[in-house]
Design an enzyme around this catalytic site. Structure first.
Site, PDB file in Angstrom:
ATOM      1  N   ARG A  25     -19.731 -23.049  -4.360  1.00  0.00           N
ATOM      2  CA  ARG A  25     -18.410 -23.286  -3.775  1.00  0.00           C
ATOM      3  C   ARG A  25     -17.852 -21.928  -3.365  1.00  0.00           C
ATOM      4  O   ARG A  25     -18.013 -20.933  -4.102  1.00  0.00           O
ATOM      5  CB  ARG A  25     -17.452 -23.926  -4.793  1.00  0.00           C
ATOM      6  CG  ARG A  25     -17.713 -25.389  -5.080  1.00  0.00           C
ATOM      7  CD  ARG A  25     -17.414 -26.289  -3.883  1.00  0.00           C
ATOM      8  NE  ARG A  25     -17.696 -27.691  -4.161  1.00  0.00           N
ATOM      9  CZ  ARG A  25     -18.854 -28.297  -3.874  1.00  0.00           C
ATOM     10  NH1 ARG A  25     -19.828 -27.641  -3.276  1.00  0.00           N
ATOM     11  NH2 ARG A  25     -19.013 -29.570  -4.160  1.00  0.00           N
ATOM     12  N   HIS A  67     -21.553 -25.605   5.454  1.00  0.00           N
ATOM     13  CA  HIS A  67     -21.739 -26.506   4.295  1.00  0.00           C
ATOM     14  C   HIS A  67     -22.755 -27.624   4.616  1.00  0.00           C
ATOM     15  O   HIS A  67     -22.419 -28.806   4.617  1.00  0.00           O
ATOM     16  CB  HIS A  67     -20.391 -27.102   3.840  1.00  0.00           C
ATOM     17  CG  HIS A  67     -20.434 -27.540   2.400  1.00  0.00           C
ATOM     18  ND1 HIS A  67     -19.340 -27.527   1.565  1.00  0.00           N
ATOM     19  CD2 HIS A  67     -21.446 -28.009   1.641  1.00  0.00           C
ATOM     20  CE1 HIS A  67     -19.682 -27.965   0.365  1.00  0.00           C
ATOM     21  NE2 HIS A  67     -20.952 -28.268   0.394  1.00  0.00           N
ATOM     22  N   GLU A  96     -12.735 -23.994   3.446  1.00  0.00           N
ATOM     23  CA  GLU A  96     -13.459 -24.781   4.458  1.00  0.00           C
ATOM     24  C   GLU A  96     -12.508 -25.768   5.123  1.00  0.00           C
ATOM     25  O   GLU A  96     -11.675 -26.346   4.413  1.00  0.00           O
ATOM     26  CB  GLU A  96     -14.577 -25.576   3.778  1.00  0.00           C
ATOM     27  CG  GLU A  96     -15.669 -24.713   3.257  1.00  0.00           C
ATOM     28  CD  GLU A  96     -16.726 -25.513   2.484  1.00  0.00           C
ATOM     29  OE1 GLU A  96     -16.851 -26.735   2.682  1.00  0.00           O
ATOM     30  OE2 GLU A  96     -17.416 -24.891   1.676  1.00  0.00           O
TER      31      GLU A  96
END
Ligand SMILES: O=CC(=O)O
Length: 313
Positions: free
Chosen positions: A227, A274, A256
């Protein structure tokens, strides 16, 4: 699923609509929620405010993903009766580790620099991009040895790398895959490639920042498929600019889908939006795993893979 439960889809398009929909009582009959990573764009995080208004008969929350930082598990545990949360461990291991290996090779070799100059019609660039580095003989440091870390280690062993790892607790050999356990500071000091494979929580937020970059080998390569917020992005940009960190490969970002402009501007940074689990096979495996959690919860009262914080609940 429809043979064992009625399936209802919430109509809300925003967090406040979702809160209103929950409060309206329309979802009161819901016993279990199937929740995707992308649903955060509609509902926002399942934080205490949202957990407080979730349907009153809700008992289970099946998250489709390995990382469940979008869900406040403590708030779920504290509800009466508690909401039991599950994730999809192991289903994500191969695809995420593959992404990490891709980023690692790209960052070691400087492939992004070459790919960019070629597309600008400048072949290897002027001056030509510097020589890259082979993974062979390098030390891979894994911060957070779990399923993804072990999978990555296996793949990197085939490249001739040596793996060391650090977790809060040392693992038995079968769980560490035989990798050498080292302290956090030793991991920082000894890794040629540092891979972040740990969950995001209050203990791990910004676990890598200015002080940690300073303890690393000059020229270290860092890979993050966990993350974004486990690493301090502002500090990372500075460490890249000063040359303390040679290159990084990132699949995840602090905010994000916003990306720090200092990362976009730096050709030594391999960036992927991602895509860690973004394959047919892995998405299907994750969905099936989450469905299995729900099926098991409805049929037996127990989730197949409760999150670790709730194993004793
Ligand atoms: O990011 C993907 C996951 O947590 O499974």
């Amino acid at each position: 699923m429809s043979n064992i439960a009625e399936i209802i889809e919430p109509q809300a398009k925003t967090r406040s609509e979702f809160i209103d929909e929950c409060k309206s009582g329309k979802l009161d009959s819901v016993h279990a929620i199937y929740r995707t990573f992308a649903s955060v764009e509609t509902t926002g995080r399942f934080d205490p405010e949202l957990v407080a208004v979730l349907p009153k008969n809700l008992k289970y929350l099946a998250h489709v993903g390995a990382g469940y930082d979008q869900v406040d598990v403590k708030a779920c545990s504290e509800r009466d009766p508690p909401i039991r949360v599950s994730n999809t461990p192991t289903a994500v291991d191969n695809a995420t580790a593959d992404t990490a290996v891709f980023l690692m090779l790209g960052a070691l070799r400087g492939f992004n620099v070459g790919m960019t100059s070629l597309r600008q019609n400048k072949w290897r660039g002027e001056p030509a991009l510097p020589l890259g580095h082979d993974p062979q003989g390098k030390v891979l440091g894994i911060l957070g040895m779990g399923g993804i870390g072990r999978n990555m280690m296996k793949k990197c062993t085939a490249f001739g790398m040596k793996t060391i790892y650090h977790n809060r607790n040392r693992l038995d050999d079968d769980k560490s895959g035989g990798a050498q356990y080292v302290s956090f500071d030793e991991l920082l000091a000894q890794s040629d490639v540092l891979s972040l494979n740990l969950p995001l929580n209050n203990h791990t937020r910004h676990i890598i920042s200015t002080a940690e970059f300073a303890k690393m080998k000059k020229d270290v390569v860092i890979i993050n498929t966990a993350r974004g917020a486990v690493m301090d992005e502002d500090a990372l940009v500075k460490a890249l600019e000063s040359g303390q960190v040679r290159s990084v490969g990132l699949d995840v970002f602090e905010e994000e889908p916003k990306i720090h402009p200092g990362l976009v501007a730096n050709p030594n940074v391999m960036l992927v939006p991602h895509l860690g689990t973004w394959t047919f096979e892995t998405q299907a495996a994750m969905e099936e795993w989450a469905m299995d959690n729900l099926r098991s919860a409805i049929e037996t009262g127990k989730l197949k893979s409760p999150v670790p914080e709730q194993t004793d609940l």
